[in-house]
Design a protein around this motif. Sequence first.
Motif, short mmCIF file in Angstrom:
data_model
loop_
_atom_site.label_atom_id
_atom_site.label_comp_id
_atom_site.label_asym_id
_atom_site.label_seq_id
_atom_site.Cartn_x
_atom_site.Cartn_y
_atom_site.Cartn_z
N UNK A 274 6.66 -9.61 -9.88
CA UNK A 274 7.34 -8.56 -9.13
C UNK A 274 7.16 -7.26 -9.88
N UNK A 275 6.84 -6.21 -9.15
CA UNK A 275 6.64 -4.92 -9.79
C UNK A 275 7.08 -3.77 -8.91
N UNK A 276 7.02 -2.58 -9.50
CA UNK A 276 7.36 -1.37 -8.74
C UNK A 276 6.35 -0.29 -9.06
N UNK A 277 6.19 0.62 -8.09
CA UNK A 277 5.26 1.74 -8.23
C UNK A 277 5.98 2.99 -7.76
N UNK A 278 5.89 4.06 -8.54
CA UNK A 278 6.33 5.38 -8.12
C UNK A 278 5.08 6.19 -7.84
N UNK A 279 5.01 6.78 -6.65
CA UNK A 279 3.89 7.65 -6.31
C UNK A 279 4.33 9.08 -6.49
N UNK A 280 3.56 9.83 -7.28
CA UNK A 280 3.89 11.21 -7.63
C UNK A 280 2.83 12.15 -7.10
N UNK A 281 3.24 13.37 -6.78
CA UNK A 281 2.31 14.37 -6.26
C UNK A 281 2.36 15.61 -7.13
N UNK A 282 1.20 16.04 -7.60
CA UNK A 282 1.14 17.25 -8.42
C UNK A 282 1.89 17.09 -9.72
N UNK A 283 2.59 18.14 -10.13
CA UNK A 283 3.32 18.12 -11.40
C UNK A 283 4.80 17.82 -11.22
N UNK A 284 5.23 17.55 -9.99
CA UNK A 284 6.64 17.27 -9.73
C UNK A 284 7.03 15.92 -10.31
N UNK A 285 8.17 15.84 -11.01
CA UNK A 285 8.63 14.54 -11.53
C UNK A 285 9.30 13.67 -10.46
N UNK A 286 9.55 14.24 -9.29
CA UNK A 286 10.20 13.50 -8.21
C UNK A 286 9.17 12.72 -7.41
N UNK A 287 9.37 11.41 -7.25
CA UNK A 287 8.38 10.61 -6.51
C UNK A 287 8.36 10.95 -5.02
N UNK A 288 7.18 10.81 -4.43
CA UNK A 288 7.05 10.99 -2.98
C UNK A 288 7.25 9.65 -2.27
N UNK A 289 7.10 8.54 -3.00
CA UNK A 289 7.33 7.22 -2.44
C UNK A 289 7.68 6.24 -3.57
N UNK A 290 8.50 5.25 -3.22
CA UNK A 290 8.85 4.19 -4.15
C UNK A 290 8.46 2.87 -3.51
N UNK A 291 7.76 2.03 -4.28
CA UNK A 291 7.21 0.78 -3.75
C UNK A 291 7.65 -0.38 -4.62
N UNK A 292 8.05 -1.47 -3.98
CA UNK A 292 8.25 -2.74 -4.69
C UNK A 292 7.28 -3.75 -4.08
N UNK A 293 6.75 -4.61 -4.92
CA UNK A 293 5.81 -5.60 -4.39
C UNK A 293 5.90 -6.90 -5.18
N UNK A 294 5.50 -7.96 -4.50
CA UNK A 294 5.47 -9.29 -5.10
C UNK A 294 4.07 -9.86 -4.93
N UNK A 295 3.56 -10.46 -5.99
CA UNK A 295 2.24 -11.09 -5.96
C UNK A 295 2.40 -12.57 -6.23
N UNK A 296 1.59 -13.37 -5.55
CA UNK A 296 1.51 -14.80 -5.79
C UNK A 296 0.36 -15.04 -6.75
N UNK A 297 0.64 -15.81 -7.79
CA UNK A 297 -0.37 -16.12 -8.82
C UNK A 297 -0.78 -17.59 -8.64
N UNK A 298 -2.07 -17.86 -8.45
CA UNK A 298 -2.49 -19.25 -8.25
C UNK A 298 -2.44 -20.06 -9.55
N UNK A 299 -2.39 -21.39 -9.39
CA UNK A 299 -2.49 -22.27 -10.56
C UNK A 299 -3.87 -22.10 -11.16
N UNK A 300 -3.94 -22.15 -12.48
CA UNK A 300 -5.22 -22.02 -13.14
C UNK A 300 -5.77 -23.37 -13.51
#
Length: 88
Positions: free
Chosen positions: A62-88
Amino acid sequence: MSGPTLMALADFAMYVVLLSAIGPIGLAVTTNLNINFLRKGQPGQDVLAEARLLKLGKRLAVGEVNLLSGTSPDPIAHVTSTYSIPNV
């Protein structure tokens, strides 16, 4: 920039962070991605993705991503995502 383009950037950023943590394991796939659009980006400015893992388990990550535009510290979008990891 379009919403689907921002989602693709966030998904790619999380994929890179995940593979940097688990190594080159094929077939790690997105199982969930949630995006909140917060504000418009600055015209003519690059969009940067700041990604981090919140939890790395044996089968899911599980992770998160902040998308930023230019030099502004305020994000334009906030994303959470989940990935499935296969058995090795």
